[in-house]
Write a protein that holds these residues in place. Structure first.
Motif, PDB file in Angstrom:
ATOM      1  N   GLU A  48       0.824  -1.211   0.000  1.00 53.59           N
ATOM      2  CA  GLU A  48       0.000   0.000   0.000  1.00 53.59           C
ATOM      3  C   GLU A  48       0.861   1.265   0.000  1.00 53.59           C
ATOM      4  O   GLU A  48       0.515   2.259  -0.646  1.00 53.59           O
ATOM      5  CB  GLU A  48      -0.909   0.006   1.233  1.00 53.59           C
ATOM      6  CG  GLU A  48      -2.049  -0.997   1.181  1.00 53.59           C
ATOM      7  CD  GLU A  48      -2.971  -0.889   2.379  1.00 53.59           C
ATOM      8  OE1 GLU A  48      -4.137  -1.316   2.262  1.00 53.59           O
ATOM      9  OE2 GLU A  48      -2.530  -0.374   3.432  1.00 53.59           O
ATOM     10  N   LYS A  51       2.390   1.405  -3.723  1.00 52.28           N
ATOM     11  CA  LYS A  51       1.495   1.315  -4.876  1.00 52.28           C
ATOM     12  C   LYS A  51       0.254   2.185  -4.741  1.00 52.28           C
ATOM     13  O   LYS A  51      -0.325   2.604  -5.746  1.00 52.28           O
ATOM     14  CB  LYS A  51       1.033  -0.137  -5.076  1.00 52.28           C
ATOM     15  CG  LYS A  51       2.122  -1.110  -5.456  1.00 52.28           C
ATOM     16  CD  LYS A  51       1.527  -2.498  -5.655  1.00 52.28           C
ATOM     17  CE  LYS A  51       2.591  -3.497  -6.091  1.00 52.28           C
ATOM     18  NZ  LYS A  51       2.007  -4.842  -6.302  1.00 52.28           N
ATOM     19  N   TYR A  54      -5.775   1.505  -3.040  1.00 52.51           N
ATOM     20  CA  TYR A  54      -6.706   0.879  -3.979  1.00 52.51           C
ATOM     21  C   TYR A  54      -5.982  -0.094  -4.901  1.00 52.51           C
ATOM     22  O   TYR A  54      -6.469  -1.194  -5.195  1.00 52.51           O
ATOM     23  CB  TYR A  54      -7.388   1.955  -4.832  1.00 52.51           C
ATOM     24  CG  TYR A  54      -8.465   2.755  -4.146  1.00 52.51           C
ATOM     25  CD1 TYR A  54      -8.482   2.957  -2.766  1.00 52.51           C
ATOM     26  CD2 TYR A  54      -9.466   3.341  -4.909  1.00 52.51           C
ATOM     27  CE1 TYR A  54      -9.467   3.706  -2.165  1.00 52.51           C
ATOM     28  CE2 TYR A  54     -10.469   4.104  -4.309  1.00 52.51           C
ATOM     29  CZ  TYR A  54     -10.456   4.288  -2.931  1.00 52.51           C
ATOM     30  OH  TYR A  54     -11.437   5.032  -2.343  1.00 52.51           O
ATOM     31  N   GLU A  55      -4.819   0.322  -5.357  1.00 49.74           N
ATOM     32  CA  GLU A  55      -4.054  -0.493  -6.311  1.00 49.74           C
ATOM     33  C   GLU A  55      -3.554  -1.777  -5.657  1.00 49.74           C
ATOM     34  O   GLU A  55      -3.581  -2.861  -6.265  1.00 49.74           O
ATOM     35  CB  GLU A  55      -2.896   0.327  -6.866  1.00 49.74           C
ATOM     36  CG  GLU A  55      -3.322   1.494  -7.771  1.00 49.74           C
ATOM     37  CD  GLU A  55      -3.913   2.669  -7.013  1.00 49.74           C
ATOM     38  OE1 GLU A  55      -4.528   3.537  -7.667  1.00 49.74           O
ATOM     39  OE2 GLU A  55      -3.762   2.731  -5.766  1.00 49.74           O
ATOM     40  N   ALA A  57      -4.935  -3.323  -3.152  1.00 46.18           N
ATOM     41  CA  ALA A  57      -6.089  -4.200  -2.952  1.00 46.18           C
ATOM     42  C   ALA A  57      -6.488  -4.891  -4.259  1.00 46.18           C
ATOM     43  O   ALA A  57      -6.838  -6.080  -4.267  1.00 46.18           O
ATOM     44  CB  ALA A  57      -7.264  -3.400  -2.398  1.00 46.18           C
ATOM     45  N   ALA A  58      -6.429  -4.157  -5.369  1.00 51.19           N
ATOM     46  CA  ALA A  58      -6.772  -4.755  -6.661  1.00 51.19           C
ATOM     47  C   ALA A  58      -5.828  -5.899  -7.006  1.00 51.19           C
ATOM     48  O   ALA A  58      -6.242  -6.909  -7.583  1.00 51.19           O
ATOM     49  CB  ALA A  58      -6.744  -3.693  -7.757  1.00 51.19           C
ATOM     50  N   ASP A  59      -4.566  -5.763  -6.631  1.00 46.74           N
ATOM     51  CA  ASP A  59      -3.577  -6.798  -6.929  1.00 46.74           C
ATOM     52  C   ASP A  59      -3.871  -8.106  -6.203  1.00 46.74           C
ATOM     53  O   ASP A  59      -3.455  -9.174  -6.666  1.00 46.74           O
ATOM     54  CB  ASP A  59      -2.175  -6.322  -6.552  1.00 46.74           C
ATOM     55  CG  ASP A  59      -1.610  -5.307  -7.536  1.00 46.74           C
ATOM     56  OD1 ASP A  59      -2.207  -5.133  -8.621  1.00 46.74           O
ATOM     57  OD2 ASP A  59      -0.586  -4.682  -7.212  1.00 46.74           O
ATOM     58  N   ALA A  61      -7.020  -9.134  -5.184  1.00 46.78           N
ATOM     59  CA  ALA A  61      -8.472  -9.329  -5.153  1.00 46.78           C
ATOM     60  C   ALA A  61      -8.852 -10.807  -5.021  1.00 46.78           C
ATOM     61  O   ALA A  61      -9.755 -11.160  -4.254  1.00 46.78           O
ATOM     62  CB  ALA A  61      -9.105  -8.732  -6.414  1.00 46.78           C
ATOM     63  N   GLU A  62      -8.152 -11.675  -5.743  1.00 44.39           N
ATOM     64  CA  GLU A  62      -8.472 -13.105  -5.660  1.00 44.39           C
ATOM     65  C   GLU A  62      -8.150 -13.657  -4.283  1.00 44.39           C
ATOM     66  O   GLU A  62      -8.889 -14.501  -3.748  1.00 44.39           O
ATOM     67  CB  GLU A  62      -7.717 -13.877  -6.745  1.00 44.39           C
ATOM     68  CG  GLU A  62      -8.228 -13.622  -8.146  1.00 44.39           C
ATOM     69  CD  GLU A  62      -7.583 -14.540  -9.169  1.00 44.39           C
ATOM     70  OE1 GLU A  62      -6.868 -15.488  -8.766  1.00 44.39           O
ATOM     71  OE2 GLU A  62      -7.787 -14.315 -10.372  1.00 44.39           O
ATOM     72  N   ASP A  65     -10.898 -12.622  -1.923  1.00 43.52           N
ATOM     73  CA  ASP A  65     -12.064 -13.497  -2.104  1.00 43.52           C
ATOM     74  C   ASP A  65     -11.827 -14.859  -1.445  1.00 43.52           C
ATOM     75  O   ASP A  65     -12.754 -15.460  -0.885  1.00 43.52           O
ATOM     76  CB  ASP A  65     -12.351 -13.700  -3.587  1.00 43.52           C
ATOM     77  CG  ASP A  65     -12.913 -12.454  -4.259  1.00 43.52           C
ATOM     78  OD1 ASP A  65     -13.410 -11.561  -3.534  1.00 43.52           O
ATOM     79  OD2 ASP A  65     -12.842 -12.373  -5.506  1.00 43.52           O
TER      80      ASP A  65
END
Length: 395
Positions: A48, A51, A54-55, A57-59, A61-62, A65
């Motif tokens: 964080e 990067k 938000y970026e 967290a996007a990295d 994401a899987e 989940d």
């Protein structure tokens, strides 16, 4: 793994840097995390910082989940029935305050109930005219299922029970309570913050409608993490007390739609680093096996109870037909706070259980402040010996 052997204990201790620093018998407060949990949290915080939040967290994401899948596997549930929050209390409250009580409604709870839950009952009772009733204990000290059954009528709106209390090793009979609640069609809310991570929990077997958990205790996850399970039949009938753009979707200037999954109980902002750490902690526990953990923890706690009970001037206060990894005791000649301080000076971590945490139980049993020593599978028999020797000096 069917059982945890000595070599396994040493491996667990090698995975846990804190074991070289302290003798940790405060696992019911906040356990020592495995190194991989801490490293996961730090790794994401660093991502964080370079990067952007938000970026980063996007990295992952899987992986985020996947945390829901791990939590569901822990409870034998579905991922869409899991909500992640910042604590067990927040999880529990998000269900309780969504139920909607009115004058004359009855809330049934246990004598071993925890302060945060009891305060919420009293607040709702004051606001709405609902009543709070404490179900009797049986001769073992656990909730009396026969008394619970006798109290049921059309005005009972909720059965809410703490599985393992903060003030002792008791394990309330959750499966029997679930059977009674299901037969009567009454929602059953189970606080599992002290049992998750030391007992094998199966929401299908327990038949609870909702169950709340913290990450920091026996699951050995980060502080500031919690989650809960909600049975779909209950979830679909509840609208949380508070909503945002994550728990609901704004579909027109005058309308919104609830998230169809348990995420309706979440909020948009969360600590993604801690969430990833929670997932790692749960996977770590699952790798050991909850039945194996239960066996090791229960045996070690039983040894500690026996050893403490043999000391003159020491009284062990645990109750229940079944007991777990929490051991509570008092020393006649030394106040609990002083015992805790003296143990801390010997680099032994414990905590104090006091009346303000469990008024129903402390009042009924006339309990003193107690020392709580909560063992985990990485603790050793030598550490038990050390604790007993230090307590003996104070007795």
């Amino acid at each position: 793994m069917t059982s945890i052997q000595e070599a396994d204990v040493q491996r667990a201790r090698a995975d846990t840097p804190g074991c070289s620093e302290v003798v940790h018998f405060n696992n019911a407060g906040s356990s020592l995390p495995p190194a991989r949990v801490t490293e996961t949290v730090i790794e994401h915080l660093r991502a964080e910082s370079v990067k952007g939040g938000y970026e980063a967290a996007a990295d992952v994401a899987e992986r985020l989940d996947g945390v829901y899948v791990s939590l569901a596997r822990l409870l034998n549930a579905q991922a869409e029935d899991i909500a992640i929050t910042d604590s067990a209390t927040r999880s529990w409250q998000s269900i309780f305050y969504a139920l909607g009580f009115g004058a004359g409604d009855r809330i049934l709870t246990c004598r071993s109930e925890y302060a945060s839950n009891a305060i919420a009952y009293l607040q709702v009772a004051r606001r709405t005219g609902a009543t709070v009733e404490v179900v009797d204990d049986d001769e073992s000290g656990q909730l009396d299922v026969a008394d619970l059954r006798r109290r049921l009528d059309g005005r009972v709106k909720l059965i809410a029970v703490t599985h393992v209390p903060t003030q002792g090793g008791l394990v309330n009979p959750a499966e029997e309570i679930g059977e009674v609640a299901a037969a009567a069609g009454i929602p059953f809310l189970l606080d599992a913050c002290q049992s998750a991570g030391q007992l094998d929990l199966d929401v299908q077997r327990i038949r609870c409608d909702a169950l709340s958990v913290t990450g920091r205790k026996y699951l050995r996850g980060p502080r500031g993490t919690g989650f809960h399970y909600v049975r779909p039949e209950l979830r679909d009938s509840l609208e949380p007390a508070m909503l945002d753009l994550h728990s609901a979707q704004w579909v027109s200037p005058t309308e919104y739609e609830l998230n169809p999954t348990a995420k309706r109980f979440e909020s948009w902002e969360r600590d993604f680093a801690a969430m990833l750490g929670l997932g790692v902690a749960v996977d770590y526990a699952l790798d050991w096996g909850l039945s194996a953990i239960d066996e090791r923890v229960s045996a070690l706690a039983a040894t500690l109870r026996t050893r403490l009970g043999e000391l003159s001037g020491v009284r062990v206060h645990d109750q229940g037909a079944r007991r777990c990894g929490i051991v509570t005791f008092s020393v006649a000649s030394t106040p609990a706070a002083e015992v805790k301080t003296r143990l801390s000076e010997a680099r032994i971590n414990t905590s104090v259980s006091s009346r303000s945490s469990a008024q129903y139980d402390f009042t009924a049993r006339e309990l003193p402040d107690m020392i709580r020593a909560s063992v985990h599978y990485f603790n050793t028999e030598d550490e038990v010996d050390l604790l007993v020797r230090e307590v003996e000096k104070l007795a």
